[in-house]
Design an enzyme around this catalytic site. Sequence first.
Site, PDB file in Angstrom:
ATOM      1  N   CYS A  42      38.370  16.134   2.353  1.00  0.00           N
ATOM      2  CA  CYS A  42      38.529  17.490   3.578  1.00  0.00           C
ATOM      3  C   CYS A  42      37.804  18.868   3.124  1.00  0.00           C
ATOM      4  CB  CYS A  42      40.169  18.256   3.620  1.00  0.00           C
ATOM      5  SG  CYS A  42      40.919  19.261   4.159  1.00  0.00           S
ATOM      6  N   CYS A  47      36.947  17.890   6.799  1.00  0.00           N
ATOM      7  CA  CYS A  47      38.366  19.929   8.063  1.00  0.00           C
ATOM      8  C   CYS A  47      36.977  20.872   7.875  1.00  0.00           C
ATOM      9  CB  CYS A  47      39.056  19.524   7.366  1.00  0.00           C
ATOM     10  SG  CYS A  47      40.171  17.966   6.477  1.00  0.00           S
ATOM     11  N   LYS A  50      33.336  20.603   8.465  1.00  0.00           N
ATOM     12  CA  LYS A  50      32.669  20.300   9.838  1.00  0.00           C
ATOM     13  C   LYS A  50      33.874  21.850  11.523  1.00  0.00           C
ATOM     14  CE  LYS A  50      36.422  19.367  11.934  1.00  0.00           C
ATOM     15  NZ  LYS A  50      37.336  18.054  12.152  1.00  0.00           N
ATOM     16  N   TYR A 176      37.264  11.162  16.871  1.00  0.00           N
ATOM     17  CA  TYR A 176      37.519  12.573  16.897  1.00  0.00           C
ATOM     18  C   TYR A 176      35.462  12.875  15.426  1.00  0.00           C
ATOM     19  CZ  TYR A 176      38.961  12.861  12.088  1.00  0.00           C
ATOM     20  OH  TYR A 176      39.432  12.413  10.341  1.00  0.00           O
ATOM     21  N   GLU A 180      33.389  15.303  17.690  1.00  0.00           N
ATOM     22  CA  GLU A 180      33.386  16.439  17.032  1.00  0.00           C
ATOM     23  C   GLU A 180      32.013  16.563  17.483  1.00  0.00           C
ATOM     24  OE1 GLU A 180      37.190  17.416  14.946  1.00  0.00           O
ATOM     25  OE2 GLU A 180      36.036  16.499  13.822  1.00  0.00           O
ATOM     26  N   ARG A 197      32.876   2.472  23.017  1.00  0.00           N
ATOM     27  CA  ARG A 197      33.072   0.851  23.331  1.00  0.00           C
ATOM     28  C   ARG A 197      34.367   1.079  24.475  1.00  0.00           C
ATOM     29  NH1 ARG A 197      35.607  -3.206  19.593  1.00  0.00           N
ATOM     30  NH2 ARG A 197      36.312  -1.076  18.730  1.00  0.00           N
ATOM     31  N   ALA A 339      44.828  18.381  15.625  1.00  0.00           N
ATOM     32  CA  ALA A 339      43.368  18.507  16.789  1.00  0.00           C
ATOM     33  C   ALA A 339      41.933  18.024  16.797  1.00  0.00           C
ATOM     34  CB  ALA A 339      43.686  20.440  15.926  1.00  0.00           C
ATOM     35  N   HIS A 433      50.897  37.693  28.157  1.00  0.00           N
ATOM     36  CA  HIS A 433      49.708  38.243  29.332  1.00  0.00           C
ATOM     37  C   HIS A 433      48.358  38.252  29.045  1.00  0.00           C
ATOM     38  CE1 HIS A 433      49.003  37.747  33.345  1.00  0.00           C
ATOM     39  NE2 HIS A 433      48.746  38.397  33.819  1.00  0.00           N
ATOM     40  N   GLU A 438      50.150  31.172  27.897  1.00  0.00           N
ATOM     41  CA  GLU A 438      51.308  31.496  28.879  1.00  0.00           C
ATOM     42  C   GLU A 438      51.883  30.543  29.844  1.00  0.00           C
ATOM     43  OE1 GLU A 438      51.297  34.658  31.574  1.00  0.00           O
ATOM     44  OE2 GLU A 438      48.940  34.926  31.150  1.00  0.00           O
TER      45      GLU A 438
HETATM   46  C1  LIG Z   1      34.379  14.210   9.266  1.00  0.00           C
HETATM   47  C2  LIG Z   1      35.623  14.258   9.023  1.00  0.00           C
HETATM   48  C3  LIG Z   1      36.718  15.516   9.309  1.00  0.00           C
HETATM   49  C4  LIG Z   1      37.671  15.877   9.129  1.00  0.00           C
HETATM   50  N1  LIG Z   1      38.423  16.610   9.929  1.00  0.00           N
HETATM   51  C5  LIG Z   1      39.735  16.744   9.153  1.00  0.00           C
HETATM   52  C6  LIG Z   1      40.547  17.728  10.245  1.00  0.00           C
HETATM   53  O1  LIG Z   1      40.000  18.309  10.899  1.00  0.00           O
HETATM   54  N2  LIG Z   1      41.393  17.728  10.198  1.00  0.00           N
HETATM   55  C7  LIG Z   1      42.466  17.488   9.518  1.00  0.00           C
HETATM   56  O2  LIG Z   1      44.316  16.670   8.896  1.00  0.00           O
HETATM   57  N3  LIG Z   1      41.852  16.408   9.134  1.00  0.00           N
HETATM   58  C8  LIG Z   1      40.472  15.896   8.935  1.00  0.00           C
HETATM   59  N4  LIG Z   1      39.722  14.100   8.082  1.00  0.00           N
HETATM   60  C9  LIG Z   1      40.554  13.570   7.628  1.00  0.00           C
HETATM   61  C10 LIG Z   1      40.435  14.518   5.860  1.00  0.00           C
HETATM   62  O3  LIG Z   1      39.480  15.061   5.258  1.00  0.00           O
HETATM   63  C11 LIG Z   1      42.074  13.199   5.343  1.00  0.00           C
HETATM   64  O4  LIG Z   1      42.792  12.778   6.269  1.00  0.00           O
HETATM   65  C12 LIG Z   1      42.417  14.298   4.175  1.00  0.00           C
HETATM   66  O5  LIG Z   1      41.271  14.657   3.021  1.00  0.00           O
HETATM   67  C13 LIG Z   1      42.606  12.740   2.681  1.00  0.00           C
HETATM   68  O6  LIG Z   1      43.125  14.037   1.540  1.00  0.00           O
HETATM   69  P1  LIG Z   1      43.862  12.373   0.622  1.00  0.00           P
HETATM   70  O7  LIG Z   1      43.663  13.481  -0.383  1.00  0.00           O
HETATM   71  O8  LIG Z   1      44.549  11.531   1.168  1.00  0.00           O
HETATM   72  O9  LIG Z   1      41.595  11.887   0.149  1.00  0.00           O
HETATM   73  P2  LIG Z   1      40.606  12.661  -0.066  1.00  0.00           P
HETATM   74  O10 LIG Z   1      40.242  13.888   0.490  1.00  0.00           O
HETATM   75  O11 LIG Z   1      40.172  11.890   0.369  1.00  0.00           O
HETATM   76  O12 LIG Z   1      40.340  12.457  -1.946  1.00  0.00           O
HETATM   77  C14 LIG Z   1      40.360  11.316  -2.523  1.00  0.00           C
HETATM   78  C15 LIG Z   1      39.727  11.585  -3.849  1.00  0.00           C
HETATM   79  O13 LIG Z   1      39.574  10.774  -5.081  1.00  0.00           O
HETATM   80  C16 LIG Z   1      38.569  10.290  -5.372  1.00  0.00           C
HETATM   81  N5  LIG Z   1      38.633   9.282  -6.225  1.00  0.00           N
HETATM   82  C17 LIG Z   1      38.438   8.243  -4.967  1.00  0.00           C
HETATM   83  N6  LIG Z   1      38.500   7.630  -6.203  1.00  0.00           N
HETATM   84  C18 LIG Z   1      38.714   7.881  -7.496  1.00  0.00           C
HETATM   85  C19 LIG Z   1      38.581   7.439  -8.458  1.00  0.00           C
HETATM   86  N7  LIG Z   1      38.579   5.795  -8.622  1.00  0.00           N
HETATM   87  N8  LIG Z   1      39.241   7.926  -9.940  1.00  0.00           N
HETATM   88  C20 LIG Z   1      38.811   9.226 -10.037  1.00  0.00           C
HETATM   89  N9  LIG Z   1      38.394   9.939  -8.395  1.00  0.00           N
HETATM   90  C21 LIG Z   1      38.474   9.070  -7.868  1.00  0.00           C
HETATM   91  C22 LIG Z   1      37.166  11.185  -4.476  1.00  0.00           C
HETATM   92  O14 LIG Z   1      36.282  11.561  -4.958  1.00  0.00           O
HETATM   93  C23 LIG Z   1      38.396  12.129  -3.860  1.00  0.00           C
HETATM   94  O15 LIG Z   1      37.927  12.900  -4.023  1.00  0.00           O
HETATM   95  C24 LIG Z   1      38.831  14.267   8.017  1.00  0.00           C
HETATM   96  C25 LIG Z   1      37.798  13.822   7.684  1.00  0.00           C
HETATM   97  C26 LIG Z   1      36.660  13.931   7.837  1.00  0.00           C
HETATM   98  C27 LIG Z   1      35.991  12.202   6.680  1.00  0.00           C
END
Ligand SMILES: Cc1cc2nc3c(=O)[nH]c(=O)nc-3n(C[C@H](O)[C@H](O)[C@H](O)COP(=O)(O)OP(=O)(O)OC[C@H]3O[C@@H](n4cnc5c(N)ncnc54)[C@H](O)[C@@H]3O)c2cc1C
Length: 476
Positions: A42, A47, A50, A176, A180, A197, A339, A433, A438
């Site tokens: 994120c 997020c 982006k 999305y 975007e 597709r 969103a 308004h 609204e």
């Molecule tokens: C381009 C893009 C735009 C997005 N826009 C939005 C948005 O506008 N709004 C929204 O709500 N969501 C958005 N998302 C989705 C959102 O980013 C994810 O849902 C969110 O980051 C998930 O969080 P997480 O903690 O599950 O995973 P992540 O945030 O992916 O965190 C996982 C972490 O684990 C670490 N990791 C992995 N394996 C290991 C390991 N073995 N040892 C140590 N560390 C490890 C990784 O390096 C990473 O930092 C977007 C995603 C993308 C790709």
Amino acid sequence: MTYDFDLFVIGGGSAGVRCARIAAGHGARVGVAEERFWGGTCVNIGCVPKKLMVMAAEYGAAIHDARGFGWDVADGAHDWQRLIANKDAEISRLNAIYKRLLDGAGARIFEARAIFLDAHTLDVGGMRITAERIVIATGGHPTRPAFSGGGHCIISDDAFYLPERPRRVVLLGGGYIAVEFAGIFAGLGSEVDLVFRQKLPLRGFDEDLRAGLVEALTASGVRVHAGVSPTSVEALGGIKQVHLTNGEVLPADLVFAALGRAPNVSSLHLERAGVATGKTGAVLVDGQGRTSAESIYAIGDVTDRLNLTPVATAEGHALADALFGPGPREWALDRVATAVFSSPPLATVGLTEHQAARRGPADIYVSRFTPMRHALSGRSRKTLMKLVVDQATQKIVGAHMLGEDAPEIMQGLSIAMNCGATKADFDRTVGIHPTAAEEFVTMRTRTRVADAPPETDATPLVGPVEIGAAEMGVGD
Ligand SMILES: Cc1cc2nc3c(=O)[nH]c(=O)nc-3n(C[C@H](O)[C@H](O)[C@H](O)COP(=O)(O)OP(=O)(O)OC[C@H]3O[C@@H](n4cnc5c(N)ncnc54)[C@H](O)[C@@H]3O)c2cc1C
């Protein structure tokens, strides 16, 4: 048996940081490992960057729109390198904040990869660490295309670090991230082809929004190629050629594949801990985040359910509370507002018209109007708002909007819907308004009744529509 930690969290993204921080705040001995960047997807490649880039694109349009309001401004050049440098500085600031939050809560930080040795033991950057409970919060990654020449495509991780803005971009995908980035590149001046597709982008969203978005994308100059897929990409010098199933060949300086994401599990050695995964590789969990191994939990995108930051943080918070705090914390995960930061943005909460119709007759209210800004800007852009009302209970079961400020407006509506608001509650609410919002409390005339969803998922449903009074100063 004594363990090094009460809880060890693998992954310092939205889910992992929240879980580690709250658990440490409850007094647990917590360790957390992050192998790449604090804040995860994120903050670094999702997020946040982006949205900063979406804002950059919107400024371009705003400069153009300003002329209709009397400003004597000329379209200027956009400095891509400055945008990326400023974005990177902001991301570094946020990285530091995430790390400080963990430190401040008393969690021990490891900047290393963690892999399982058994259900209570991890190898963390070469150190053997034991924990009573382990949380997998490793997130996901964008998949690389499998077709011939897929290696010539970039994925979303790369899009945030391009050295310069490409002149011609072909975006592959109808999700999305694809729409975007279509808005980002088009708004900054690139020529954009968007290839997907399905007949409409954003599968799973309400069809009126999907159709309205195609109209808006086309009006903003994006060339939309619906119902086709790429078969191969060729690189000829610096130029790429994208071959499509309909025989068309699209030239591009950059091909961006946004074709899906997969959970980060391959390097974890889950088999050593007895953690089961599903077909897509996602870690299988129950409603409380428990995996098939008793001492191990999984939260966030690695479980591939609702892949959104607020859901990941909610799951992390709920798990920490359940294990070390006052008990499970409840979240309304069945009605999560979401969103898409396309241009214009769209936002949605609850059921689509078709989903509601499958459950029983639904009253549908649709309004489409020119927002006040565009009465003078000269830009041809419509706002679309829609309410889906369960006919039997008169509860609002779906709210959808395509247009400026849709995400900001939808957050408020989702609270009303989580409180069980009915159409009568909306009707007795006095509007603000002149705003677009609204319109949600002034939609009096039912547009249609939905009781049988069509066979296909791709039939645009827009029209007949009310002419919205909101923002136009007409009243209702
Ligand atoms: C381009 C893009 C735009 C997005 N826009 C939005 C948005 O506008 N709004 C929204 O709500 N969501 C958005 N998302 C989705 C959102 O980013 C994810 O849902 C969110 O980051 C998930 O969080 P997480 O903690 O599950 O995973 P992540 O945030 O992916 O965190 C996982 C972490 O684990 C670490 N990791 C992995 N394996 C290991 C390991 N073995 N040892 C140590 N560390 C490890 C990784 O390096 C990473 O930092 C977007 C995603 C993308 C790709």
